[in-house]
Motif scaffolding. Structure first.
Motif, PDB file in Angstrom:
ATOM      1  N   LEU A  80       0.825  -1.205   0.000  1.00  8.99           N
ATOM      2  CA  LEU A  80       0.000   0.000   0.000  1.00  8.99           C
ATOM      3  C   LEU A  80       0.863   1.259   0.000  1.00  8.99           C
ATOM      4  CD1 LEU A  80      -3.043  -0.635   2.388  1.00  8.99           C
ATOM      5  CD2 LEU A  80      -2.991  -0.575  -0.112  1.00  8.99           C
ATOM      6  N   LEU A  81       1.900   1.264   0.802  1.00  6.52           N
ATOM      7  CA  LEU A  81       2.801   2.404   0.853  1.00  6.52           C
ATOM      8  C   LEU A  81       3.459   2.631  -0.503  1.00  6.52           C
ATOM      9  CD1 LEU A  81       4.192   4.612   2.492  1.00  6.52           C
ATOM     10  CD2 LEU A  81       5.907   2.929   3.176  1.00  6.52           C
ATOM     11  N   HIS A  82       3.881   1.531  -1.140  1.00  3.78           N
ATOM     12  CA  HIS A  82       4.509   1.640  -2.465  1.00  3.78           C
ATOM     13  C   HIS A  82       3.509   2.151  -3.492  1.00  3.78           C
ATOM     14  CE1 HIS A  82       7.173   0.674  -5.807  1.00  3.78           C
ATOM     15  NE2 HIS A  82       6.158   0.031  -6.384  1.00  3.78           N
ATOM     16  N   MET A  83       2.264   1.683  -3.426  1.00  2.00           N
ATOM     17  CA  MET A  83       1.243   2.099  -4.378  1.00  2.00           C
ATOM     18  C   MET A  83       0.971   3.599  -4.257  1.00  2.00           C
ATOM     19  SD  MET A  83      -2.722   0.798  -4.722  1.00  2.00           S
ATOM     20  CE  MET A  83      -3.276   1.761  -3.303  1.00  2.00           C
ATOM     21  N   VAL A  84       0.839   4.092  -3.027  1.00  2.00           N
ATOM     22  CA  VAL A  84       0.576   5.511  -2.823  1.00  2.00           C
ATOM     23  C   VAL A  84       1.760   6.352  -3.304  1.00  2.00           C
ATOM     24  CG1 VAL A  84       0.182   7.292  -1.087  1.00  2.00           C
ATOM     25  CG2 VAL A  84      -1.035   5.111  -0.937  1.00  2.00           C
ATOM     26  N   ALA A  85       2.981   5.897  -2.996  1.00  2.00           N
ATOM     27  CA  ALA A  85       4.177   6.640  -3.407  1.00  2.00           C
ATOM     28  C   ALA A  85       4.281   6.719  -4.929  1.00  2.00           C
ATOM     29  CB  ALA A  85       5.424   5.988  -2.822  1.00  2.00           C
ATOM     30  N   GLN A  86       3.831   5.653  -5.610  1.00  2.00           N
ATOM     31  CA  GLN A  86       3.931   5.612  -7.064  1.00  2.00           C
ATOM     32  C   GLN A  86       2.813   6.386  -7.756  1.00  2.00           C
ATOM     33  OE1 GLN A  86       7.281   4.407  -7.589  1.00  2.00           O
ATOM     34  NE2 GLN A  86       6.261   3.531  -9.375  1.00  2.00           N
ATOM     35  N   GLN A  87       1.591   6.331  -7.198  1.00  2.00           N
ATOM     36  CA  GLN A  87       0.421   6.814  -7.922  1.00  2.00           C
ATOM     37  C   GLN A  87      -0.132   8.138  -7.412  1.00  2.00           C
ATOM     38  OE1 GLN A  87       1.204   4.396 -10.268  1.00  2.00           O
ATOM     39  NE2 GLN A  87      -0.935   4.757 -10.747  1.00  2.00           N
ATOM     40  N   PHE A  88       0.255   8.573  -6.235  1.00  2.00           N
ATOM     41  CA  PHE A  88      -0.341   9.765  -5.653  1.00  2.00           C
ATOM     42  C   PHE A  88       0.698  10.872  -5.577  1.00  2.00           C
ATOM     43  CE2 PHE A  88      -2.915  12.401  -2.994  1.00  2.00           C
ATOM     44  CZ  PHE A  88      -4.212  11.923  -3.116  1.00  2.00           C
TER      45      PHE A  88
END
Length: 255
Positions: free
Chosen positions: A61-69
């Motif tokens: 989740l942390l990686h997803m937010v860092a990549q997409q947000f």
């Protein structure tokens, strides 16, 4: 029994669609994480977790937010919802529509109207205050004050009726002075009194513009936040000038 009187359950709720005969509620068939605006959840069936973007994120989740947000100004406005089941969302009785960005599309939307989007779309801050830009391929949900119309440029739009625009350059401001034909109107212009008939967003080139059927903005807090973020860099004189303008506008609104 009509759709309006139907008692809904996981078996008869729609999949990724508006509740039948109800444009104010939308049901997501949740099978993977989504970004969702805080407060948009009305109800849900199944097992789901809602995690704020400002704390509690770990691992994927942390990686997803860092990549997409990539819109730090709006981090506190969204959560990640994950799990499985039927998720029903709404926005204070406003119309909700589902949109699909295709072929790595690009769409800029008023931040207050964006309710949810799939994680394969990335969110970026727009150079236009109060707006954000979605880039990628996937689905997103947005609310509007009345049904949304799709129009082609070249077109001029009342800023308050503006929802967003896709695959076309950012608009420029257009000021139509022709209507200022009397001393009273000219004086009003001098003191900052403006309407959508005077100030418009001017779109040119190819693309699609999304316009809601109302001149009332759903929420202006995102614009206020962006303006507030610029205040620390202003001089004392600049702050005093802005304060004077604010006091003047407050006085006019109270008349």
């Amino acid at each position: 029994m009509s759709q309006l009187n139907t008692v809904w359950n996981p078996q008869n709720l729609p999949s990724d669609d508006n509740i039948p005969d109800n444009t104010y509620a939308f049901c997501i068939d949740l099978t993977r994480p989504w970004f969702m605006s805080k407060g948009a959840m009305i109800a849900y069936y199944g097992q789901m977790n809602f995690t704020a973007l400002t704390h509690g994120l770990q691992g994927q989740l942390l990686h997803m937010v860092a990549q997409q947000f990539s819109a730090p100004l709006y981090l506190s406005d969204y959560v990640v919802v994950e799990g499985s089941g039927k998720l029903i969302i709404g926005d204070r009785g406003y119309d909700i529509n589902s949109y699909d960005l295709e072929d790595n599309g690009n769409l800029t939307i008023r931040a207050a109207n964006l309710l949810a989007f799939e994680p394969n779309l990335s969110l970026n801050q727009s150079i236009v205050p109060g707006f954000v830009t979605l880039v990628g391929t996937g689905k997103f949900l947005a609310s509007s004050n009345g049904p949304v119309m799709f129009v082609e440029p070249p077109v001029r739009v009342d800023p308050e009726a503006m929802v967003g625009w896709a695959d076309c350059p950012s608009p420029s401001h257009h000021y139509d002075q022709a209507w200022v034909s009397s001393f009273i109107a000219a004086a009003g212009h001098r003191f900052g009194i403006r309407s959508g008939e005077e100030r418009q967003f001017d779109f040119t080139g190819a693309g699609t513009v999304l316009v809601q059927s109302s001149e009332k903005v759903i929420n202006d807090q995102n614009i206020v936040r962006e303006i507030s973020g610029q205040l620390p860099g202003l001089s004392t004189g600049g702050l005093q000038q802005i304060n004077a303008e604010i006091q003047q506008q407050l006085g006019q609104n109270q008349m």
